[in-house]
Design a protein around this motif. Structure first.
Motif, PDB file in Angstrom:
ATOM      1  N   ARG A 298       0.854  -1.301  -0.050  1.00 52.33           N
ATOM      2  CA  ARG A 298       0.006   0.020  -0.068  1.00 52.33           C
ATOM      3  C   ARG A 298       0.944   1.341  -0.004  1.00 52.33           C
ATOM      4  NH1 ARG A 298      -2.379  -0.817   4.416  1.00 52.33           N
ATOM      5  NH2 ARG A 298      -1.310   0.977   5.967  1.00 52.33           N
ATOM      6  N   SER A 369     -16.605   7.608   0.773  1.00 50.48           N
ATOM      7  CA  SER A 369     -16.372   7.291   2.055  1.00 50.48           C
ATOM      8  C   SER A 369     -17.509   6.233   2.473  1.00 50.48           C
ATOM      9  CB  SER A 369     -15.673   8.093   2.793  1.00 50.48           C
ATOM     10  OG  SER A 369     -16.836   9.063   2.910  1.00 50.48           O
ATOM     11  N   ARG A 370     -17.308   5.572   3.348  1.00 51.67           N
ATOM     12  CA  ARG A 370     -18.212   4.850   4.006  1.00 51.67           C
ATOM     13  C   ARG A 370     -19.593   5.519   4.698  1.00 51.67           C
ATOM     14  NH1 ARG A 370     -14.500   0.214   7.007  1.00 51.67           N
ATOM     15  NH2 ARG A 370     -13.469  -0.639   5.169  1.00 51.67           N
ATOM     16  N   ARG A 375     -13.590  11.664  -0.208  1.00 55.85           N
ATOM     17  CA  ARG A 375     -12.320  12.189   0.249  1.00 55.85           C
ATOM     18  C   ARG A 375     -11.630  12.285  -1.048  1.00 55.85           C
ATOM     19  NH1 ARG A 375      -8.592   7.665   0.740  1.00 55.85           N
ATOM     20  NH2 ARG A 375      -9.545   5.816   1.084  1.00 55.85           N
ATOM     21  N   ALA A 392      -6.735   2.229  -4.304  1.00 62.47           N
ATOM     22  CA  ALA A 392      -7.664   2.762  -3.085  1.00 62.47           C
ATOM     23  C   ALA A 392      -7.434   1.565  -2.168  1.00 62.47           C
ATOM     24  CB  ALA A 392      -9.002   2.708  -3.501  1.00 62.47           C
ATOM     25  N   SER A 393      -7.289   1.660  -0.862  1.00 61.38           N
ATOM     26  CA  SER A 393      -7.269   0.426   0.079  1.00 61.38           C
ATOM     27  C   SER A 393      -8.203   0.307   1.264  1.00 61.38           C
ATOM     28  CB  SER A 393      -5.920   0.739   0.813  1.00 61.38           C
ATOM     29  OG  SER A 393      -5.877   1.810   1.447  1.00 61.38           O
ATOM     30  N   ALA A 394      -9.137   1.103   1.221  1.00 55.12           N
ATOM     31  CA  ALA A 394     -10.381   1.073   2.041  1.00 55.12           C
ATOM     32  C   ALA A 394     -11.639   0.447   1.540  1.00 55.12           C
ATOM     33  CB  ALA A 394     -10.941   2.728   2.208  1.00 55.12           C
ATOM     34  N   ALA A 398     -14.718   0.449  -3.424  1.00 54.37           N
ATOM     35  CA  ALA A 398     -14.489   1.813  -4.058  1.00 54.37           C
ATOM     36  C   ALA A 398     -15.144   2.069  -5.084  1.00 54.37           C
ATOM     37  CB  ALA A 398     -12.829   1.821  -4.392  1.00 54.37           C
ATOM     38  N   ASP A 445      -8.093  -6.228   0.509  1.00 57.46           N
ATOM     39  CA  ASP A 445      -7.046  -5.158   0.871  1.00 57.46           C
ATOM     40  C   ASP A 445      -6.890  -3.889   0.030  1.00 57.46           C
ATOM     41  OD1 ASP A 445      -6.103  -7.000   2.951  1.00 57.46           O
ATOM     42  OD2 ASP A 445      -4.903  -8.137   1.462  1.00 57.46           O
ATOM     43  N   ASP A 446      -6.772  -4.018  -0.966  1.00 54.53           N
ATOM     44  CA  ASP A 446      -6.947  -2.772  -2.213  1.00 54.53           C
ATOM     45  C   ASP A 446      -7.157  -3.132  -3.556  1.00 54.53           C
ATOM     46  OD1 ASP A 446      -4.603  -4.620  -2.541  1.00 54.53           O
ATOM     47  OD2 ASP A 446      -3.042  -3.170  -2.202  1.00 54.53           O
TER      48      ASP A 446
END
Length: 456
Positions: A298, A369-370, A375, A392-394, A398, A445-446
């Motif tokens: 990441r 975002s969740r 962002r 993206a990693s969240a 995404a 993960d990403d």
């Protein structure tokens, strides 16, 4: 004629400059006629100073992954077994296996006599790296983090016949002790002259100078010495300065310095804060976040897709017994690495290599975002193709929103750990003023996003 012979011939005839800032985009490099970023997952900087390390097998592994960088410490600094809880530390040679730039006489070093054997080994390492297209960041000095490291240094008065260096470790890299400074600069002049013919080289003044009392005026003196020596030599090499851990804004850059390095530079704020310099920004050392791959993967994607020019992962799987990087990394070693991580990092290197870096710049998108907000996400655009890359990693999904010029586009969602394209779609953008929304498949993960003009 072998490629290395062609390159060497071009270098010697003056038609091929050493690694330099790319004249069309000075945030990146030009090496052997091509724009490039420098990417590696390399050993703990002891390839030259540790006589037991097989650097040919090590460099073979870097080349096999498509990596083009290694850091190596000059030998003015070394560690001892057990330093910083690193298992099988290549920077900590066994007794009698330390290659110092200065001759050892009866258990003490002579700071007025350089060891020709050391420079032969150094130049052999440089030549082997050159054959494989690997650039060497030659780190001239490093502060002594603790008294035990200063105790074994040739620059400590108790270890040299010259009785120079009778001072606290925090004063070694200052201008307070002129006889010691004279010997340090004499080493710099010798090393710069010895390495001048190599194109695969840049100098770093000092590793982590923000520890151990290293002063800015001393660093400036070293940079001035490098520049002065090379004025009378055929080639000029870039100089790097290690600025901070994390990030810091550079207000008064040294005019002799072209590369600004940061350690543990995640998130990549150092790039944003220093974008006005229009110079390469490096993430020059990773670690202290466990041994797993995902966190360092990441860091690499975020940094390079934010416009970074150097990513140098510290890979502890390279040891004396495993110079090919196959040693198992276990706690408490403060970092990661290994064949699987290098495979993953090579995927990113190939993606960056597919961009025309003379036309590449950071670009903003928005990531939902969740909590329903958004962002900013920084990616890269190659304006020549055009081609866009985001990361993206969240998770677990995404959703990007981005304003694209009217064209037909191919959208590819990529799994960074494998390089597999997990979803492909086609988007026709008709309105130049509207944002295009792209949603990824579910991931763990990403995920990376590549947007290219659809040719068919």
């Amino acid at each position: 004629m072998p490629v290395f012979a062609v390159v060497l011939s071009m270098l010697l005839t003056g038609s091929l400059p050493p690694l330099r800032l790319h004249p069309a985009n000075e945030r990146y490099f030009e090496f052997r006629g091509k724009p490039t970023v420098l990417v590696t997952s390399g050993e703990h900087y002891g390839a030259v100073l540790n006589l037991d390390f097989d650097y040919v097998r090590y460099l073979d592994e870097l080349q096999s992954r498509g990596f083009n960088l290694t850091r190596t410490f000059s030998g003015t600094y070394r560690e001892t077994p057990g330093s910083f809880k690193i298992e099988h530390n290549t920077l900590a040679p066994k007794p009698g296996r330390y290659a110092s730039p200065w001759i050892e006489k009866g258990g003490k070093y002579d700071l007025d006599a350089f060891d020709d054997a050391y420079f032969r080994r150094l130049k052999s390492f440089m030549a082997e790296a050159s054959k494989r297209g690997v650039v060497v960041e030659y780190v001239l000095f490093c502060p002594f983090y603790e008294d035990g490291l200063w105790t074994v240094s040739p620059m400590n008065a108790q270890n040299n016949v010259n009785r120079i260096g009778d001072c606290p470790r925090e004063e070694v890299f200052t201008l307070k002790h002129l006889k010691l400074v004279d010997r340090q600069l004499a080493f710099v002049r010798r090393a710069v002259a010895e390495l001048n013919a190599f194109d695969n080289l840049y100098f770093e003044i000092c590793n982590e100078p923000y520890f151990g009392g290293v002063t800015l005026d001393w660093q400036k003196k070293v940079a001035e010495t490098i520049a002065a020596v090379e004025k009378g030599l055929p080639n000029t090499h870039l100089i790097a300065q290690n600025i901070a851990n994390g990030s810091a804004k550079i207000d008064k850059p040294d005019p002799n310095v072209s590369i600004f390095n940061f350690h543990y530079a995640s998130p990549p704020d150092a790039i944003r804060e220093n974008r006005g310099l229009s110079r390469p920004i490096g993430f020059d050392e990773t670690g202290f976040k466990g041994t797993a791959d995902a966190v360092y993967r990441r860091e690499a994607w975020e940094f390079l897709l934010s416009g970074g020019a150097v990513f140098s992962h510290l890979d502890y799987s390279f040891t004396i017994d495993h110079p090919d990087g196959t040693a198992k990394i276990v706690d408490p070693t403060p970092g990661g690495g290994g064949p699987e991580f290098r495979r993953q990092l090579s995927i990113l290197k190939k993606l960056i290599d597919g961009l025309d870096l003379t036309k590449t710049r950071p670009i903003n998108a928005r990531l939902a975002s969740r909590d329903g907000g958004a962002r900013p996400v920084i990616g890269l655009v190659d304006t020549g193709k055009p081609l866009y890359a985001f990361y993206a990693s969240a998770g677990p999904r995404a959703k990007f929103s981005f304003m694209l010029p009217p064209k037909a586009y191919k959208i590819e969602w990529i799994e960074p750990a494998t390089g597999a394209v997990v979803k492909t779609e086609r988007v026709d953008v008709l309105d130049a003023g509207a944002e295009t929304v792209m949603e990824s498949p579910e991931y763990r993960d990403d995920v990376a996003l590549r947007i290219s003009v659809d040719a068919g």
